[in-house]
Design an enzyme around this catalytic site. Structure first.
Site, mmCIF file in Angstrom:
data_model
loop_
_atom_site.group_PDB
_atom_site.id
_atom_site.type_symbol
_atom_site.label_atom_id
_atom_site.label_comp_id
_atom_site.label_asym_id
_atom_site.label_seq_id
_atom_site.Cartn_x
_atom_site.Cartn_y
_atom_site.Cartn_z
ATOM 1 N N GLU A 147 0.794 -1.240 0.000
ATOM 2 C CA GLU A 147 0.000 0.000 0.000
ATOM 3 C C GLU A 147 0.827 1.292 0.000
ATOM 4 O O GLU A 147 0.649 2.152 0.859
ATOM 5 C CB GLU A 147 -0.954 -0.004 1.201
ATOM 6 C CG GLU A 147 -1.875 -1.220 1.207
ATOM 7 C CD GLU A 147 -2.829 -1.254 2.389
ATOM 8 O OE1 GLU A 147 -2.697 -0.427 3.294
ATOM 9 O OE2 GLU A 147 -3.711 -2.127 2.404
ATOM 10 N N GLU A 192 -6.009 -10.876 -1.401
ATOM 11 C CA GLU A 192 -6.812 -10.740 -0.172
ATOM 12 C C GLU A 192 -8.281 -10.686 -0.546
ATOM 13 O O GLU A 192 -9.001 -9.761 -0.187
ATOM 14 C CB GLU A 192 -6.408 -9.459 0.585
ATOM 15 C CG GLU A 192 -4.932 -9.390 0.891
ATOM 16 C CD GLU A 192 -4.549 -8.153 1.714
ATOM 17 O OE1 GLU A 192 -5.421 -7.466 2.265
ATOM 18 O OE2 GLU A 192 -3.324 -7.876 1.792
HETATM 19 C C1 XIL Z 1 -6.272 -6.760 8.215
HETATM 20 C C2 XIL Z 1 -6.554 -7.974 9.090
HETATM 21 O O1 XIL Z 1 -7.430 -8.818 8.388
HETATM 22 C C3 XIL Z 1 -7.170 -7.557 10.398
HETATM 23 O O2 XIL Z 1 -7.288 -8.667 11.274
HETATM 24 C C4 XIL Z 1 -6.313 -6.480 11.070
HETATM 25 O O3 XIL Z 1 -6.966 -6.016 12.225
HETATM 26 C C5 XIL Z 1 -6.089 -5.313 10.121
HETATM 27 O O4 XIL Z 1 -5.500 -5.797 8.918
HETATM 28 N N1 XIL Z 1 -4.869 -4.836 3.723
HETATM 29 C C6 XIL Z 1 -3.879 -5.700 4.120
HETATM 30 C C7 XIL Z 1 -4.152 -6.651 5.226
HETATM 31 O O5 XIL Z 1 -2.808 -5.763 3.496
HETATM 32 O O6 XIL Z 1 -3.004 -6.928 5.971
HETATM 33 C C8 XIL Z 1 -5.250 -6.156 6.127
HETATM 34 O O7 XIL Z 1 -5.540 -7.160 7.078
HETATM 35 C C9 XIL Z 1 -6.472 -5.770 5.324
HETATM 36 C C10 XIL Z 1 -6.158 -4.673 4.331
#
Ligand code: XIL
Length: 383
Positions: free
Chosen positions: A168, A273
């Site tokens: 990001e 994701e």
């Molecule tokens: C999220 C997790 O799923 C949560 O448990 C945590 O509280 C916050 O992060 N982008 C990403 C992930 O790259 O690492 C994030 O994961 C969601 C957004």
């Protein structure tokens, strides 16, 4: 005469037990054979991955463990490899959960993915500041990044297929995110992170990962980033499109354009994701800082998802899944961000305390209809 009769009865009894045993063994093995499996259904297209939470990593959810082994051939840590978890203080690492995750993946022949090395969120509090809370110098930050990356990547050298090196780094408008790394080092922190990761494990694949990748401005900036790394001779194998979706976002055309742009820039693409909120949209994207206050009207399905919504959700998921299959020549992995709806971070983001339905398995560990369909199609392709 009487003893002879008893012996005969005994023989019949033993015969029955032996037969029952063989019938049992046979049905168990054929059940195993015909048991549906998502990873088998997409074999030859891409790896099927899932993010594990710490309960799963620690074997405290046996039902989940069984499903993970059955359906997935790649895993990633939902949280336990982020800098605040794995490197909470400058001179203290906490590798316990990450070690277990890597071990679990190896034991089960899964591709283990490292998430993530340099990210502004869930950032270890010490990382970018000195003991007085002031920003560290550029040289000091370089040293800290190098030490962190070498320690973490080095520990799992040869055991992790690939790393999300930078997560990001780009805003939705296509500008560099003003993260602490950027504030201190400018965009230079990105090639440095890739360089350090490659030094620590030359065999590991290296990825750039981000959300909202369907937007044109971000797409173009990612292409620029790939070019910048390649021009310097740095390794970048793939771009990870996070794939946090909703019922109206993103448009599949825009998502497809990005897949094509990234692959044309000379890298593979991974959906890293994937999830799709079924709830009313309150914001797009996955910017962790953008939260919204709870109100009942934006949490309408606490007693279950209405059929019409469920059907629309399944159709939309299938549409994207088919898009991934269409581009499986460049998409090398599709990873879902959690196993069951109950596990999903979407129940807490961007609004705390909602009941969401974003993943491939429901709260009873049952596959959603579109997943079932994909697996049945694989079992009987003539359907
Ligand atoms: C999220 C997790 O799923 C949560 O448990 C945590 O509280 C916050 O992060 N982008 C990403 C992930 O790259 O690492 C994030 O994961 C969601 C957004």
């Amino acid at each position: 005469m009487k003893t002879h009769h008893i012996w005969k009865k005994c023989h019949i009894g033993i015969l029955c037990i032996v037969c029952a045993f063989f019938i049992e063994v046979k049905s168990a093995s054929s059940a195993e054979h015909t048991e549906h499996s998502l990873k088998r259904a997409v074999e030859g297209n891409f790896l099927m991955g899932v993010a594990l939470n710490t309960r799963q990593v620690n074997g405290r959810d046996q039902q989940a463990t069984r499903l993970i082994k059955q359906h997935f051939n790649s895993i990633v840590a939902e949280n336990c490899m982020k800098s605040s978890a794995i490197h909470p203080e400058k001179n203290r690492f906490n590798f316990a959960d990450a070690d277990k995750l890597v071990h679990f993946g190896e034991e089960n022949g899964m591709a283990v993915i490292g998430h993530c090395l340099i990210w502004h969120s869930q950032l270890a509090p010490w990382f970018c500041i000195d003991e007085n809370g002031a920003k560290v110098s550029p040289d000091e930050l370089k040293k800290r990044m190098r030490d962190h990356i070498h320690a973490v990547v080095g520990r799992y050298k040869g055991r992790i297929k690939g790393w999300d090196v930078v997560n990001e780094a780009i805003e939705s408008n296509g500008s560099w995110r003003k993260s602490p790394f950027y504030e201190i080092l400018g965009e230079e922190y990105i090639p440095l992170a890739f360089q350090y990761a490659h030094e620590a494990d030359p065999q590991a694949e290296l990825y750039y990962n981000d959300y909202g990748m369907d937007a044109k401005a971000k797409r173009n900036k990612v292409v620029e980033l790939i070019g910048m790394l390649k021009k310097r001779g740095l390794r970048i194998d793939a771009v990870g499109m996070q794939g946090h979706m909703g019922m109206k976002y993103p448009e599949s055309d825009n998502f497809e354009k990005s897949i094509l742009s990234f692959s044309n820039a000379g890298v593979n693409v991974m959906i890293t994701e994937w999830d799709m909120s079924a709830l009313p949209n309150v914001q797009t994207g996955a910017n962790i800082a953008d939260t919204v206050a709870y109100r009942k009207s934006i949490d309408p399905y606490t007693d279950g998802l209405p059929d019409a919504i469920s059907q629309a959700w399944n159709n939309r998921m299938k549409e994207f899944f088919n898009l991934f299959l269409k581009h499986s020549n460049v998409i090398t992995r599709v990873t879902v961000w959690g196993l069951t709806d109950g596990d999903s971070w979407k129940n807490g983001f961007p609004v705390r305390g909602r009941v969401d339905y974003p993943l491939l398995f429901d709260r009873h560990y049952m596959p959603k209809p579109f997943v079932q369909e994909i697996m049945e199609h694989q079992a009987d392709p003539s359907r």
